[in-house]
Design a protein around this motif. Structure first.
Motif, PDB file in Angstrom:
ATOM      1  N   GLN A 263       0.821  -1.211   0.000  1.00 34.51           N
ATOM      2  CA  GLN A 263       0.000   0.000   0.000  1.00 34.51           C
ATOM      3  C   GLN A 263       0.859   1.267   0.000  1.00 34.51           C
ATOM      4  OE1 GLN A 263      -3.226   0.333  -0.435  1.00 34.51           O
ATOM      5  NE2 GLN A 263      -3.580  -1.866  -0.563  1.00 34.51           N
ATOM      6  N   LEU A 264       2.016   1.213   0.676  1.00 34.24           N
ATOM      7  CA  LEU A 264       2.927   2.347   0.641  1.00 34.24           C
ATOM      8  C   LEU A 264       3.565   2.488  -0.739  1.00 34.24           C
ATOM      9  CD1 LEU A 264       4.823   2.328   4.070  1.00 34.24           C
ATOM     10  CD2 LEU A 264       2.961   3.813   3.305  1.00 34.24           C
ATOM     11  N   LEU A 265       3.851   1.350  -1.365  1.00 34.51           N
ATOM     12  CA  LEU A 265       4.406   1.379  -2.716  1.00 34.51           C
ATOM     13  C   LEU A 265       3.417   2.020  -3.683  1.00 34.51           C
ATOM     14  CD1 LEU A 265       6.641   0.589  -4.719  1.00 34.51           C
ATOM     15  CD2 LEU A 265       5.521  -1.644  -4.950  1.00 34.51           C
ATOM     16  N   PHE A 266       2.148   1.641  -3.575  1.00 36.34           N
ATOM     17  CA  PHE A 266       1.125   2.248  -4.424  1.00 36.34           C
ATOM     18  C   PHE A 266       0.992   3.737  -4.142  1.00 36.34           C
ATOM     19  CE2 PHE A 266      -1.023  -2.134  -4.553  1.00 36.34           C
ATOM     20  CZ  PHE A 266      -0.370  -2.455  -5.730  1.00 36.34           C
ATOM     21  N   LEU A 267       1.153   4.122  -2.879  1.00 41.57           N
ATOM     22  CA  LEU A 267       1.075   5.536  -2.500  1.00 41.57           C
ATOM     23  C   LEU A 267       2.200   6.334  -3.171  1.00 41.57           C
ATOM     24  CD1 LEU A 267      -0.185   7.789  -0.725  1.00 41.57           C
ATOM     25  CD2 LEU A 267       1.407   7.103   1.081  1.00 41.57           C
ATOM     26  N   ILE A 268       3.409   5.782  -3.178  1.00 42.74           N
ATOM     27  CA  ILE A 268       4.555   6.448  -3.807  1.00 42.74           C
ATOM     28  C   ILE A 268       4.337   6.586  -5.310  1.00 42.74           C
ATOM     29  CG2 ILE A 268       7.014   6.227  -4.326  1.00 42.74           C
ATOM     30  CD1 ILE A 268       7.292   4.769  -1.604  1.00 42.74           C
ATOM     31  N   LEU A 269       3.922   5.499  -5.944  1.00 38.07           N
ATOM     32  CA  LEU A 269       3.676   5.538  -7.389  1.00 38.07           C
ATOM     33  C   LEU A 269       2.552   6.504  -7.728  1.00 38.07           C
ATOM     34  CD1 LEU A 269       3.928   1.718  -8.236  1.00 38.07           C
ATOM     35  CD2 LEU A 269       5.622   3.496  -8.702  1.00 38.07           C
ATOM     36  N   ASN A 270       1.519   6.516  -6.897  1.00 37.33           N
ATOM     37  CA  ASN A 270       0.391   7.426  -7.113  1.00 37.33           C
ATOM     38  C   ASN A 270       0.838   8.877  -7.045  1.00 37.33           C
ATOM     39  OD1 ASN A 270      -1.949   9.139  -5.669  1.00 37.33           O
ATOM     40  ND2 ASN A 270      -2.887   7.604  -6.993  1.00 37.33           N
ATOM     41  N   SER A 271       1.721   9.184  -6.110  1.00 38.11           N
ATOM     42  CA  SER A 271       2.206  10.561  -5.956  1.00 38.11           C
ATOM     43  C   SER A 271       3.022  11.001  -7.164  1.00 38.11           C
ATOM     44  CB  SER A 271       3.052  10.675  -4.676  1.00 38.11           C
ATOM     45  OG  SER A 271       2.284  10.370  -3.529  1.00 38.11           O
ATOM     46  N   PHE A 272       3.868  10.119  -7.677  1.00 36.89           N
ATOM     47  CA  PHE A 272       4.688  10.460  -8.838  1.00 36.89           C
ATOM     48  C   PHE A 272       3.828  10.676 -10.089  1.00 36.89           C
ATOM     49  CE2 PHE A 272       8.399   8.958  -6.451  1.00 36.89           C
ATOM     50  CZ  PHE A 272       9.350   9.895  -6.855  1.00 36.89           C
ATOM     51  N   THR A 273       2.869   9.805 -10.308  1.00 35.53           N
ATOM     52  CA  THR A 273       2.012   9.966 -11.489  1.00 35.53           C
ATOM     53  C   THR A 273       1.111  11.184 -11.353  1.00 35.53           C
ATOM     54  OG1 THR A 273       0.418   8.379 -10.524  1.00 35.53           O
ATOM     55  CG2 THR A 273       2.030   7.513 -12.089  1.00 35.53           C
ATOM     56  N   GLN A 274       0.694  11.506 -10.119  1.00 32.71           N
ATOM     57  CA  GLN A 274      -0.109  12.712  -9.908  1.00 32.71           C
ATOM     58  C   GLN A 274       0.701  13.963 -10.201  1.00 32.71           C
ATOM     59  OE1 GLN A 274      -3.182  13.163  -9.512  1.00 32.71           O
ATOM     60  NE2 GLN A 274      -3.287  15.321  -8.941  1.00 32.71           N
ATOM     61  N   TYR A 275       1.989  13.928  -9.880  1.00 34.26           N
ATOM     62  CA  TYR A 275       2.855  15.070 -10.203  1.00 34.26           C
ATOM     63  C   TYR A 275       2.908  15.304 -11.711  1.00 34.26           C
ATOM     64  CZ  TYR A 275       7.041  17.572 -11.511  1.00 34.26           C
ATOM     65  OH  TYR A 275       7.909  18.443 -12.122  1.00 34.26           O
ATOM     66  N   ILE A 276       3.065  14.232 -12.476  1.00 37.72           N
ATOM     67  CA  ILE A 276       3.098  14.345 -13.937  1.00 37.72           C
ATOM     68  C   ILE A 276       1.783  14.918 -14.446  1.00 37.72           C
ATOM     69  CG2 ILE A 276       3.270  13.047 -16.093  1.00 37.72           C
ATOM     70  CD1 ILE A 276       5.013  11.027 -14.586  1.00 37.72           C
ATOM     71  N   CYS A 277       0.687  14.415 -13.885  1.00 36.01           N
ATOM     72  CA  CYS A 277      -0.647  14.860 -14.282  1.00 36.01           C
ATOM     73  C   CYS A 277      -0.856  16.339 -13.985  1.00 36.01           C
ATOM     74  CB  CYS A 277      -1.698  14.008 -13.570  1.00 36.01           C
ATOM     75  SG  CYS A 277      -3.411  14.550 -13.816  1.00 36.01           S
ATOM     76  N   ILE A 278      -0.599  16.741 -12.769  1.00 38.73           N
ATOM     77  CA  ILE A 278      -0.890  18.115 -12.358  1.00 38.73           C
ATOM     78  C   ILE A 278       0.044  19.102 -13.040  1.00 38.73           C
ATOM     79  CG2 ILE A 278       0.624  18.236 -10.327  1.00 38.73           C
ATOM     80  CD1 ILE A 278      -3.014  19.510 -10.578  1.00 38.73           C
ATOM     81  N   ARG A 279       1.239  18.660 -13.386  1.00 35.47           N
ATOM     82  CA  ARG A 279       2.150  19.542 -14.125  1.00 35.47           C
ATOM     83  C   ARG A 279       1.573  19.841 -15.514  1.00 35.47           C
ATOM     84  NH1 ARG A 279       8.721  19.162 -14.877  1.00 35.47           N
ATOM     85  NH2 ARG A 279       8.875  20.682 -16.575  1.00 35.47           N
ATOM     86  N   GLY A 280       1.054  18.807 -16.173  1.00 40.49           N
ATOM     87  CA  GLY A 280       0.440  19.012 -17.474  1.00 40.49           C
ATOM     88  C   GLY A 280      -0.772  19.924 -17.402  1.00 40.49           C
ATOM     89  N   VAL A 281      -1.592  19.744 -16.366  1.00 45.02           N
ATOM     90  CA  VAL A 281      -2.785  20.587 -16.198  1.00 45.02           C
ATOM     91  C   VAL A 281      -2.388  22.039 -15.984  1.00 45.02           C
ATOM     92  CG1 VAL A 281      -4.770  21.038 -14.709  1.00 45.02           C
ATOM     93  CG2 VAL A 281      -4.197  18.687 -15.319  1.00 45.02           C
ATOM     94  N   ASN A 282      -1.351  22.283 -15.178  1.00 46.18           N
ATOM     95  CA  ASN A 282      -0.896  23.650 -14.936  1.00 46.18           C
ATOM     96  C   ASN A 282      -0.303  24.284 -16.185  1.00 46.18           C
ATOM     97  OD1 ASN A 282      -0.627  24.791 -11.820  1.00 46.18           O
ATOM     98  ND2 ASN A 282      -0.967  22.597 -11.931  1.00 46.18           N
ATOM     99  N   MET A 283       0.401  23.484 -16.986  1.00 41.87           N
ATOM    100  CA  MET A 283       0.938  24.004 -18.244  1.00 41.87           C
ATOM    101  C   MET A 283      -0.198  24.439 -19.168  1.00 41.87           C
ATOM    102  SD  MET A 283       4.062  21.394 -19.183  1.00 41.87           S
ATOM    103  CE  MET A 283       4.409  22.227 -20.727  1.00 41.87           C
ATOM    104  N   LEU A 284      -1.229  23.605 -19.266  1.00 39.45           N
ATOM    105  CA  LEU A 284      -2.363  23.926 -20.118  1.00 39.45           C
ATOM    106  C   LEU A 284      -3.093  25.161 -19.610  1.00 39.45           C
ATOM    107  CD1 LEU A 284      -4.091  23.084 -22.559  1.00 39.45           C
ATOM    108  CD2 LEU A 284      -5.423  21.636 -21.016  1.00 39.45           C
ATOM    109  N   GLY A 285      -3.251  25.247 -18.276  1.00 39.51           N
ATOM    110  CA  GLY A 285      -3.947  26.384 -17.686  1.00 39.51           C
ATOM    111  C   GLY A 285      -3.229  27.702 -17.895  1.00 39.51           C
TER     112      GLY A 285
END
Length: 351
Positions: A263-285
């Protein structure tokens, strides 16, 4: 499998059509890769338990803030940070709104809102953005209005179909409606945030890196209100068993994943992929309107919906599928109209 691939290709083409209406060509590929790659991958790594919403949000904020601190660090500056392009006080409103929206979106899972329906309901943000934008003083064409209205109708239809398909033993009406209310409040706040940031960029110039950093870094202290919950959630995830060795991974990676609670491993992976996602959203915004951002994200959410059905075996009623088709049909109409407006603007410039 082939059907999902074909749908994914169509969605990518549709997203590019929306982006072309307001996004410079050189940014299109990078923005789309970040949004579609990061956000859709984030879905596959989001296996931490629903009750861990505060911990998931906290981990995501810490990672994004840490990366932003590394980027903005300036040893020669009195504050050890690069000079601001946008006054720091201008970020206080987005910080409160962004923090609240992030917490509410993760909190909604506690009310047994399924991943597919959670995705579809959040797609209704376009209508919220359009209404609030109109009140704000922005102008929209008739086709943009009707396309977003159609999209919202699909969201409502999908939500009703999902509730009717579920047995009463799975959730009560009050429980389900509470979850919908949480998502609705998050949509309204998100619409205000998007329009506020759009106005800020118009006044001071766009700087997505600055917005990404300050909205996350200055939000971290607010998690003190959830410290007990975050601590207990972390201990709960820490007690989970490690993953079994995976045949497709090299031995070095297997030696790591078999020592970390899954569950901690999934948490780490989730955080990294969320960073990629939110960076793209901010670039578009930073280079397009708030409404365009929400429509592009709607198309991305359809791909997430299809992935959740394929990867996690989520079964949806025909009514939900029909509602989803209406939702993203509205997104297609918006893309067509945005492209028309873009071409008209280009002709006017040449004259």
């Amino acid at each position: 499998m082939q059907l999902n691939a074909a749908r994914a290709n169509k969605l990518k083409s549709l997203s590019l059509a929306v982006a072309q209406s307001s996004v410079p060509v050189m940014f299109q590929t990078e923005v789309m890769c970040l949004i579609f790659g990061g956000c859709c991958t984030n879905l596959t790594t989001g296996r931490a338990e629903p009750e861990s919403g505060h911990l998931i949000t906290f981990a995501q904020f810490i990672l994004v803030a840490s990366e932003g601190l590394f980027y903005h660090f300036d040893f020669e500056s009195p504050t050890f940070l690069k000079p601001n392009q946008i006054p720091i006080q201008k970020w206080f409103v987005p910080i409160i709104l962004f923090f609240t929206v992030s917490v509410l979106n993760n909190f909604a899972f506690v009310f047994n809102i399924s991943v597919p329906v959670h995705t579809i309901l959040r797609s209704g943000g376009s209508m919220t953005t359009l209404v609030i934008g109109y009140i704000w003083g922005k102008k929209y064409s008739s086709l943009q209005f009707w396309s977003v209205l159609l999209l919202t109708f699909g969201c409502v239809l999908s939500a009703l179909a999902d509730y009717n398909a579920a047995s009463e033993t799975e959730r009560s009406l009050a429980h389900f409606v509470t979850g919908l209310a949480v998502l609705f409040v998050a949509q309204v706040l998100s619409a205000f945030m998007g329009l506020y940031i759009e106005a800020t960029y118009a006044m001071y110039g766009s700087n997505y890196r600055e917005g990404l950093f300050y909205t996350h870094a200055l939000s971290v202290p607010l998690f003190i209100f959830f410290s007990r919950s975050i601590h207990s959630q972390f201990l709960h995830l820490f007690d989970s068993k490690p993953l079994e060795p995976q045949m497709f991974l090299p031995s070095a990676l297997n030696s790591i994943i078999t020592r970390i609670p899954q569950q901690l491993l999934f948490l780490i992976l989730n955080s990294f992929t969320q960073y990629i996602c939110i960076r793209g959203v901010n670039m578009l915004g930073s280079i397009s309107s708030a409404l365009t951002v929400t429509v592009v994200l709607n198309i991305r959410k359809l791909l997430s919906l299809l992935l959740s059905i394929w990867l996690f075996g989520n079964h949806l009623s025909p009514g939900v599928f029909f509602g989803a088709a209406i939702v993203f049909g509205g997104g297609f109409l918006y893309a067509v109209e945005s492209q028309r407006q873009y071409l008209c603007m280009e002709k006017a410039r040449k004259k």
